[in-house]
Design a protein around this motif. Structure first.
Motif, short mmCIF file in Angstrom:
data_model
loop_
_atom_site.label_atom_id
_atom_site.label_comp_id
_atom_site.label_asym_id
_atom_site.label_seq_id
_atom_site.Cartn_x
_atom_site.Cartn_y
_atom_site.Cartn_z
N ARG A 118 0.83 -1.20 0.00
CA ARG A 118 0.00 0.00 0.00
C ARG A 118 0.87 1.26 0.00
N VAL A 119 1.90 1.26 0.81
CA VAL A 119 2.77 2.43 0.93
C VAL A 119 3.57 2.66 -0.35
N SER A 120 3.98 1.56 -0.99
CA SER A 120 4.84 1.67 -2.16
C SER A 120 4.13 2.27 -3.35
N GLY A 121 2.84 2.02 -3.48
CA GLY A 121 2.08 2.52 -4.61
C GLY A 121 2.23 1.64 -5.83
N SER A 122 1.42 1.89 -6.84
CA SER A 122 1.36 1.01 -8.00
C SER A 122 2.63 1.04 -8.84
N ALA A 123 3.42 2.09 -8.75
CA ALA A 123 4.66 2.14 -9.53
C ALA A 123 5.67 1.12 -9.04
N ALA A 124 5.72 0.90 -7.72
CA ALA A 124 6.68 -0.05 -7.15
C ALA A 124 6.10 -1.44 -7.02
N VAL A 125 4.80 -1.53 -6.79
CA VAL A 125 4.14 -2.83 -6.66
C VAL A 125 3.00 -2.83 -7.68
N GLY A 126 3.28 -3.41 -8.83
CA GLY A 126 2.38 -3.30 -9.97
C GLY A 126 1.31 -4.37 -10.02
N PRO A 127 0.61 -4.49 -11.17
CA PRO A 127 -0.56 -5.37 -11.29
C PRO A 127 -0.23 -6.85 -11.33
N ARG A 128 1.05 -7.22 -11.39
CA ARG A 128 1.41 -8.64 -11.35
C ARG A 128 2.29 -8.96 -10.16
#
Length: 259
Positions: free
Chosen positions: A152-162
């Motif tokens: 959650r903290v990292s955001g979608s740029a660091a933790v993506g859809p896969r």
């Protein structure tokens, strides 16, 4: 993600090739064994091989490996780490191998970058009859509470859809499987996950997340803010604030057989 953005992300890794080689995890050996299980022989193509994270495990398992990678900087790191492996410039859309020359094609955290309209026929071409295509992805196990918080903290740029199990299952369930013309050239897909983990410190985990494409293409100030937010989260967590810890992961495998 539109086509221009996709290409920008796909081509971003060369700028961080040394960090990628140092910080990215390998793949669960059991996952690689399962990916290869139906293959009719030992000849394996590691496609989009990067710096050789998957290649090294294939070598350990005794496969006859050829690595193909489009980025020159990544290929340099692969050749440095694995000088005994035949490593060639090329891409999923233009594989520099003869017809029917491999028994399996594996791709580690790479298949989602392939243009399957072009790469599908190429992969089918180089695979022997009955050969296997498998994509492997390392996933953060967000069933663990602190890992879910990190995502959650990292955001979608660091933790993506896969990058987490549920999103990986949804994103890869048939989305990247090759077809030639109107008829499938591959059988029904199978998805399996295998426990994995990576020993990290807070600093090395930040460095790992900094090699994600979404972070690499950020403007500098946004990148710094994202990484600072992750550092603060890790510094405040009892699991991650002091010394080494294991990042709970899974290696997810999507496997199909050539018909």
């Amino acid at each position: 993600m539109d086509n221009d953005e996709h290409l920008l992300h796909a081509s971003s890794f060369g700028s961080a090739a040394v960090a990628y080689a140092e910080h990215r995890p390998d793949y669960a050996e059991a996952a690689v064994r399962w990916a290869l299980e139906p293959a009719p022989g030992p000849r394996v193509l590691d496609l989009g091989a990067g710096t050789g994270k998957l290649t090294a495990t294939l070598v350990t398992l005794g496969a006859e490996v050829i690595a193909v990678e489009p980025d020159a900087a990544m290929l340099t790191e692969l050749r440095r780490a694995l000088p005994g492996v035949r490593a060639l410039p090329g891409s999923a859309e233009a594989i520099p191998l003869p017809d029917g020359s491999v028994d399996a094609v594996l791709a580690g955290n790479a298949m989602h970058w392939f243009d399957m309209a072009v790469a599908g026929p190429e992969i089918a071409r180089v695979l022997a009859p009955g050969g296997v295509l498998a994509g492997l992805w390392n996933l953060m196990d967000d069933r663990v509470e602190w890992v879910a918080g990190l995502a959650r903290v990292s955001g979608s740029a660091a933790v993506g859809p896969r990058d987490t199990p549920d999103s990986w299952r949804a994103e890869t369930a048939g989305a990247h499987l090759p077809r030639t013309g109107a008829a499938p050239r591959f059988g029904s897909p199978e998805q399996v996950e295998f426990p994995h983990g990576q020993r990290r410190t807070a600093d090395s985990l930040v460095a790992t997340l900094a090699t994600r494409a979404g972070v690499l293409v950020m403007p500098e100030r946004e990148q710094e803010a994202t990484l600072d937010r992750i550092r603060a989260f890790l510094a405040g967590g009892p699991e991650t604030a002091r010394g080494d810890f294991t990042l709970p992961m899974l290696t997810g495998v999507l496997r199909v057989r050539r018909l």
